[in-house]
Scaffold this motif. Structure first.
Motif, PDB file in Angstrom:
ATOM      1  N   PHE A  93       0.751  -1.085   0.099  1.00 31.38           N
ATOM      2  CA  PHE A  93       0.080   0.134  -0.022  1.00 31.38           C
ATOM      3  C   PHE A  93       0.772   1.253   0.131  1.00 31.38           C
ATOM      4  CE2 PHE A  93      -3.076   2.971   2.027  1.00 31.38           C
ATOM      5  CZ  PHE A  93      -3.795   3.143   1.115  1.00 31.38           C
ATOM      6  N   ASP A  94       1.826   1.338   0.827  1.00 31.56           N
ATOM      7  CA  ASP A  94       2.778   2.370   0.897  1.00 31.56           C
ATOM      8  C   ASP A  94       3.445   2.923  -0.560  1.00 31.56           C
ATOM      9  OD1 ASP A  94       4.341   4.216   2.908  1.00 31.56           O
ATOM     10  OD2 ASP A  94       6.024   3.431   1.408  1.00 31.56           O
ATOM     11  N   VAL A  95       4.196   1.598  -1.172  1.00 43.47           N
ATOM     12  CA  VAL A  95       4.614   1.755  -2.432  1.00 43.47           C
ATOM     13  C   VAL A  95       3.690   2.269  -3.547  1.00 43.47           C
ATOM     14  CG1 VAL A  95       5.770   0.523  -4.323  1.00 43.47           C
ATOM     15  CG2 VAL A  95       6.614   0.211  -1.975  1.00 43.47           C
ATOM     16  N   ALA A  96       2.302   1.833  -3.361  1.00 48.57           N
ATOM     17  CA  ALA A  96       1.331   2.051  -4.274  1.00 48.57           C
ATOM     18  C   ALA A  96       1.159   3.718  -4.276  1.00 48.57           C
ATOM     19  CB  ALA A  96       0.025   1.226  -4.339  1.00 48.57           C
ATOM     20  N   ASP A 101       1.626   9.095  -6.473  1.00 55.33           N
ATOM     21  CA  ASP A 101       2.055  10.451  -6.659  1.00 55.33           C
ATOM     22  C   ASP A 101       2.917  10.868  -8.006  1.00 55.33           C
ATOM     23  OD1 ASP A 101       0.806  11.093  -4.538  1.00 55.33           O
ATOM     24  OD2 ASP A 101       2.256  10.803  -3.008  1.00 55.33           O
ATOM     25  N   LEU A 102       3.545   9.942  -8.248  1.00 54.84           N
ATOM     26  CA  LEU A 102       4.781  10.027  -9.247  1.00 54.84           C
ATOM     27  C   LEU A 102       4.061  10.074 -10.522  1.00 54.84           C
ATOM     28  CD1 LEU A 102       7.522   7.722  -8.168  1.00 54.84           C
ATOM     29  CD2 LEU A 102       7.823  10.147  -8.353  1.00 54.84           C
ATOM     30  N   ARG A 244      11.974   2.398  -0.270  1.00 59.69           N
ATOM     31  CA  ARG A 244      10.503   2.295  -0.906  1.00 59.69           C
ATOM     32  C   ARG A 244      10.138   3.410  -1.809  1.00 59.69           C
ATOM     33  NH1 ARG A 244       9.084   1.129   4.552  1.00 59.69           N
ATOM     34  NH2 ARG A 244       7.889   3.035   4.760  1.00 59.69           N
ATOM     35  N   GLN A 245      10.873   4.532  -1.753  1.00 61.13           N
ATOM     36  CA  GLN A 245      10.635   5.477  -2.739  1.00 61.13           C
ATOM     37  C   GLN A 245      11.246   5.230  -3.939  1.00 61.13           C
ATOM     38  OE1 GLN A 245       8.441   8.235  -2.348  1.00 61.13           O
ATOM     39  NE2 GLN A 245       9.214   8.861  -4.455  1.00 61.13           N
ATOM     40  N   GLY A 250      10.857   2.942  -9.507  1.00 59.01           N
ATOM     41  CA  GLY A 250      11.172   2.014 -10.713  1.00 59.01           C
ATOM     42  C   GLY A 250       9.782   1.597 -11.216  1.00 59.01           C
ATOM     43  N   VAL A 251       8.760   1.514 -10.382  1.00 56.26           N
ATOM     44  CA  VAL A 251       7.385   1.153 -11.057  1.00 56.26           C
ATOM     45  C   VAL A 251       6.930   2.176 -11.751  1.00 56.26           C
ATOM     46  CG1 VAL A 251       5.072   0.604 -10.380  1.00 56.26           C
ATOM     47  CG2 VAL A 251       6.773  -0.437  -9.097  1.00 56.26           C
TER      48      VAL A 251
END
Length: 264
Positions: A93-96, A101-102, A244-245, A250-251
Protein backbone atom coordinates in the motif's frame (compact mmCIF):
# COMPACT_ATOMS: atom_id res chain seq x y z
CA UNK A 1 -15.03 84.83 -76.20
CA UNK A 2 -18.30 83.12 -76.74
CA UNK A 3 -19.63 81.02 -73.82
CA UNK A 4 -20.43 77.37 -74.48
CA UNK A 5 -23.92 76.35 -73.69
CA UNK A 6 -24.23 74.92 -70.23
CA UNK A 7 -25.30 71.51 -71.52
CA UNK A 8 -22.20 71.19 -73.70
CA UNK A 9 -19.91 72.11 -70.76
CA UNK A 10 -21.45 69.47 -68.50
CA UNK A 11 -21.12 66.81 -71.20
CA UNK A 12 -17.47 67.64 -71.70
CA UNK A 13 -16.72 67.38 -68.01
CA UNK A 14 -18.45 63.94 -67.73
CA UNK A 15 -16.56 62.59 -70.73
CA UNK A 16 -13.18 63.53 -69.24
CA UNK A 17 -13.71 62.19 -65.74
CA UNK A 18 -14.47 58.52 -66.69
CA UNK A 19 -16.05 55.94 -64.33
CA UNK A 20 -15.58 56.26 -60.59
CA UNK A 21 -12.78 53.99 -59.25
CA UNK A 22 -13.90 50.85 -57.45
CA UNK A 23 -13.49 50.76 -53.68
CA UNK A 24 -10.32 48.89 -52.64
CA UNK A 25 -10.83 45.31 -51.40
CA UNK A 26 -10.67 44.84 -47.64
CA UNK A 27 -7.27 43.50 -46.56
CA UNK A 28 -7.24 39.87 -45.41
CA UNK A 29 -7.64 39.35 -41.68
CA UNK A 30 -4.32 38.28 -40.18
CA UNK A 31 -3.30 36.92 -36.79
CA UNK A 32 -6.35 34.67 -36.30
CA UNK A 33 -5.49 31.71 -34.04
CA UNK A 34 -5.84 28.28 -35.65
CA UNK A 35 -8.39 25.93 -34.19
CA UNK A 36 -6.96 24.09 -31.16
CA UNK A 37 -6.25 20.40 -31.64
CA UNK A 38 -8.29 18.17 -29.36
CA UNK A 39 -6.41 17.17 -26.22
CA UNK A 40 -6.31 13.38 -25.79
CA UNK A 41 -7.62 12.13 -22.44
CA UNK A 42 -5.05 11.26 -19.79
CA UNK A 43 -4.21 7.54 -19.73
CA UNK A 44 -5.68 5.57 -16.84
CA UNK A 45 -3.40 3.31 -14.80
CA UNK A 46 -4.78 1.01 -12.10
CA UNK A 47 -2.49 0.23 -9.17
CA UNK A 48 -3.38 -2.85 -7.15
CA UNK A 49 -1.65 -3.01 -3.75
CA UNK A 50 -1.76 -6.67 -2.78
CA UNK A 51 -3.86 -8.04 0.11
CA UNK A 52 -5.30 -5.74 2.84
CA UNK A 53 -4.81 -5.06 6.53
CA UNK A 54 -8.14 -6.51 7.64
CA UNK A 55 -7.89 -9.81 5.76
CA UNK A 56 -6.43 -11.84 8.64
CA UNK A 57 -9.35 -10.97 10.90
CA UNK A 58 -11.95 -12.19 8.38
CA UNK A 59 -10.79 -15.67 7.25
CA UNK A 60 -14.25 -16.83 6.13
CA UNK A 61 -14.71 -13.84 3.86
CA UNK A 62 -11.31 -14.01 2.20
CA UNK A 63 -11.49 -17.79 1.81
CA UNK A 64 -14.75 -17.64 -0.16
CA UNK A 65 -14.25 -18.90 -3.73
CA UNK A 66 -14.49 -16.45 -6.63
CA UNK A 67 -14.11 -16.81 -10.43
CA UNK A 68 -10.49 -16.98 -11.58
CA UNK A 69 -10.72 -17.36 -15.35
CA UNK A 70 -11.88 -20.95 -15.87
CA UNK A 71 -11.72 -22.13 -12.26
CA UNK A 72 -12.14 -20.66 -8.77
CA UNK A 73 -9.73 -19.30 -6.18
CA UNK A 74 -10.09 -17.82 -2.68
CA UNK A 75 -11.29 -14.23 -2.59
CA UNK A 76 -7.93 -13.03 -1.24
CA UNK A 77 -5.09 -13.93 1.12
CA UNK A 78 -3.25 -12.33 4.03
CA UNK A 79 0.14 -12.04 2.31
CA UNK A 80 3.54 -12.49 3.89
CA UNK A 81 5.70 -10.42 6.27
CA UNK A 82 9.29 -9.86 7.30
CA UNK A 83 10.65 -11.77 10.29
CA UNK A 84 10.24 -8.55 12.28
CA UNK A 85 6.55 -8.39 11.41
CA UNK A 86 6.41 -5.75 8.69
CA UNK A 87 3.47 -7.00 6.59
CA UNK A 88 3.31 -7.26 2.84
CA UNK A 89 -0.05 -5.49 2.72
CA UNK A 90 1.42 -2.39 4.40
CA UNK A 91 4.48 -2.43 2.16
CA UNK A 92 2.38 -2.79 -1.01
CA UNK A 93 0.00 0.00 0.00
CA UNK A 94 2.82 2.41 0.85
CA UNK A 95 4.61 1.79 -2.43
CA UNK A 96 1.37 2.09 -4.41
CA UNK A 97 0.65 5.51 -2.89
CA UNK A 98 4.15 6.67 -3.81
CA UNK A 99 3.76 5.39 -7.37
CA UNK A 100 0.40 7.14 -7.65
CA UNK A 101 1.96 10.47 -6.65
CA UNK A 102 4.73 10.10 -9.24
CA UNK A 103 2.36 9.14 -12.06
CA UNK A 104 -0.18 11.85 -11.27
CA UNK A 105 2.59 14.43 -11.36
CA UNK A 106 3.20 13.28 -14.93
CA UNK A 107 -0.43 13.71 -15.99
CA UNK A 108 -1.60 10.11 -15.57
CA UNK A 109 -5.00 9.31 -14.08
CA UNK A 110 -4.45 6.74 -11.33
CA UNK A 111 -7.05 4.46 -9.77
CA UNK A 112 -6.24 2.25 -6.76
CA UNK A 113 -8.05 -0.99 -6.08
CA UNK A 114 -8.11 -0.11 -2.38
CA UNK A 115 -7.76 3.27 -0.69
CA UNK A 116 -6.76 2.23 2.83
CA UNK A 117 -4.86 -0.54 4.59
CA UNK A 118 -7.47 -1.51 7.16
CA UNK A 119 -10.20 -3.09 5.05
CA UNK A 120 -10.99 -6.59 3.81
CA UNK A 121 -10.36 -7.57 0.20
CA UNK A 122 -11.46 -6.58 -2.37
CA UNK A 123 -11.58 -10.04 -3.87
CA UNK A 124 -9.19 -10.76 -6.70
CA UNK A 125 -11.93 -10.92 -9.32
CA UNK A 126 -13.28 -7.52 -8.21
CA UNK A 127 -9.82 -6.00 -8.53
CA UNK A 128 -9.52 -7.24 -12.09
CA UNK A 129 -13.02 -5.99 -12.91
CA UNK A 130 -12.15 -2.51 -11.64
CA UNK A 131 -9.24 -2.26 -14.09
CA UNK A 132 -11.34 -3.64 -16.93
CA UNK A 133 -14.24 -1.28 -16.26
CA UNK A 134 -11.88 1.70 -16.04
CA UNK A 135 -10.53 0.96 -19.52
CA UNK A 136 -7.05 1.13 -18.03
CA UNK A 137 -4.03 1.45 -20.28
CA UNK A 138 -2.24 -0.76 -17.75
CA UNK A 139 -2.87 -2.45 -14.41
CA UNK A 140 0.04 -3.16 -12.05
CA UNK A 141 -0.36 -5.37 -8.98
CA UNK A 142 2.28 -4.65 -6.31
CA UNK A 143 3.49 -7.42 -3.99
CA UNK A 144 6.52 -8.78 -2.14
CA UNK A 145 7.42 -12.46 -2.03
CA UNK A 146 7.62 -14.87 0.89
CA UNK A 147 10.22 -17.24 -0.58
CA UNK A 148 12.90 -19.25 1.26
CA UNK A 149 15.35 -17.07 3.18
CA UNK A 150 18.21 -17.71 0.76
CA UNK A 151 16.21 -16.57 -2.27
CA UNK A 152 16.95 -13.07 -3.54
CA UNK A 153 15.75 -10.66 -6.17
CA UNK A 154 12.58 -9.29 -7.68
CA UNK A 155 10.47 -10.66 -10.48
CA UNK A 156 7.61 -9.65 -12.73
CA UNK A 157 4.71 -11.96 -13.58
CA UNK A 158 2.94 -11.60 -16.91
CA UNK A 159 -0.28 -13.42 -17.85
CA UNK A 160 -0.20 -16.64 -19.78
CA UNK A 161 -3.27 -17.88 -21.67
CA UNK A 162 -6.09 -18.22 -19.16
CA UNK A 163 -7.86 -21.59 -19.04
CA UNK A 164 -11.04 -19.94 -20.33
CA UNK A 165 -9.15 -18.00 -23.03
CA UNK A 166 -10.57 -14.67 -21.92
CA UNK A 167 -7.30 -12.73 -21.70
CA UNK A 168 -5.97 -13.60 -25.15
CA UNK A 169 -6.30 -10.05 -26.49
CA UNK A 170 -3.98 -8.55 -23.85
CA UNK A 171 -1.16 -11.09 -23.72
CA UNK A 172 1.18 -9.34 -26.16
CA UNK A 173 0.79 -5.89 -24.60
CA UNK A 174 1.18 -7.36 -21.13
CA UNK A 175 4.49 -8.91 -22.20
CA UNK A 176 5.73 -5.49 -23.34
CA UNK A 177 4.65 -3.93 -20.04
CA UNK A 178 6.32 -6.71 -18.05
CA UNK A 179 9.65 -6.16 -19.80
CA UNK A 180 9.45 -2.39 -19.34
CA UNK A 181 8.77 -2.85 -15.63
CA UNK A 182 11.48 -5.49 -15.29
CA UNK A 183 14.14 -3.15 -16.69
CA UNK A 184 13.01 -0.02 -14.84
CA UNK A 185 12.62 -1.60 -11.41
CA UNK A 186 16.11 -3.06 -11.44
CA UNK A 187 17.61 0.22 -12.61
CA UNK A 188 15.92 2.18 -9.82
CA UNK A 189 16.49 -0.23 -6.92
CA UNK A 190 19.70 -2.07 -7.74
CA UNK A 191 18.10 -5.40 -6.84
CA UNK A 192 19.03 -8.46 -8.90
CA UNK A 193 16.49 -10.26 -11.03
CA UNK A 194 15.24 -13.37 -9.26
CA UNK A 195 16.43 -16.75 -10.52
CA UNK A 196 14.91 -18.99 -7.80
CA UNK A 197 11.61 -19.54 -9.64
CA UNK A 198 10.84 -22.37 -11.98
CA UNK A 199 9.78 -21.94 -15.60
CA UNK A 200 11.30 -18.49 -16.03
CA UNK A 201 10.87 -16.84 -19.41
CA UNK A 202 14.18 -15.12 -18.57
CA UNK A 203 15.77 -14.05 -15.26
CA UNK A 204 13.20 -12.05 -13.34
CA UNK A 205 10.32 -12.72 -15.73
CA UNK A 206 7.77 -15.48 -15.34
CA UNK A 207 4.43 -16.30 -16.91
CA UNK A 208 1.51 -17.73 -14.94
CA UNK A 209 -2.00 -18.98 -15.62
CA UNK A 210 -3.08 -19.56 -11.99
CA UNK A 211 -3.58 -15.94 -10.89
CA UNK A 212 -7.13 -14.62 -11.10
CA UNK A 213 -6.12 -11.00 -11.66
CA UNK A 214 -4.10 -11.89 -14.75
CA UNK A 215 -6.53 -14.50 -16.08
CA UNK A 216 -9.47 -12.10 -15.82
CA UNK A 217 -7.59 -9.15 -17.31
CA UNK A 218 -9.11 -7.48 -20.35
CA UNK A 219 -6.54 -4.70 -20.24
CA UNK A 220 -2.73 -5.08 -20.16
CA UNK A 221 -1.81 -6.33 -16.68
CA UNK A 222 1.31 -7.40 -14.78
CA UNK A 223 2.23 -8.33 -11.22
CA UNK A 224 5.43 -7.27 -9.45
CA UNK A 225 7.04 -9.30 -6.66
CA UNK A 226 9.42 -6.57 -5.58
CA UNK A 227 11.80 -8.64 -3.47
CA UNK A 228 11.76 -11.40 -0.86
CA UNK A 229 10.49 -10.34 2.55
CA UNK A 230 11.90 -13.48 4.15
CA UNK A 231 15.42 -12.63 3.06
CA UNK A 232 17.04 -10.52 5.81
CA UNK A 233 18.85 -8.17 3.44
CA UNK A 234 15.83 -7.48 1.27
CA UNK A 235 13.55 -7.19 4.29
CA UNK A 236 15.81 -4.43 5.63
CA UNK A 237 15.43 -2.57 2.34
CA UNK A 238 11.66 -2.86 2.28
CA UNK A 239 11.30 -1.46 5.78
CA UNK A 240 13.29 1.64 4.76
CA UNK A 241 11.05 4.47 3.45
CA UNK A 242 13.87 5.82 1.28
CA UNK A 243 14.19 2.48 -0.48
CA UNK A 244 10.43 2.23 -0.90
CA UNK A 245 10.59 5.56 -2.71
CA UNK A 246 13.21 4.07 -5.06
CA UNK A 247 10.94 1.07 -5.58
CA UNK A 248 8.05 3.40 -6.40
CA UNK A 249 10.24 5.28 -8.87
CA UNK A 250 11.09 2.01 -10.57
CA UNK A 251 7.42 1.11 -10.96
CA UNK A 252 6.56 4.60 -12.21
CA UNK A 253 9.44 4.53 -14.70
CA UNK A 254 8.31 1.17 -16.05
CA UNK A 255 4.71 2.34 -16.41
CA UNK A 256 5.82 5.56 -18.10
CA UNK A 257 7.98 3.65 -20.59
CA UNK A 258 5.04 1.43 -21.48
CA UNK A 259 2.62 4.34 -21.86
CA UNK A 260 5.06 6.19 -24.10
CA UNK A 261 4.84 3.46 -26.71
CA UNK A 262 1.26 2.34 -26.21
CA UNK A 263 -0.86 5.49 -25.84
CA UNK A 264 -1.52 8.34 -28.36
Amino acid sequence: MRRLPVLLLVAALCACSGPAPAAPAAPPVSGAAPAAAPVPPAPVVVLDPGHNGGNAAHPEQIAAPVPAGGFEKPCNTTGTATDDGYPEHAYAFDVALRVADLLRAGGVTVVLTRTDDTGVGPCVDARAALANDAGAALAVSIHADGAPTTATGYHVVEPGPAPDGGNAAVLDASDVAARDLLAAFGAATGLPRATYLGDLVEPGLTRRTDLAGLNLARTPSVLLESGNMRNAGEAALMTDPAWRQRAAQGVADGVTAFLARNTP
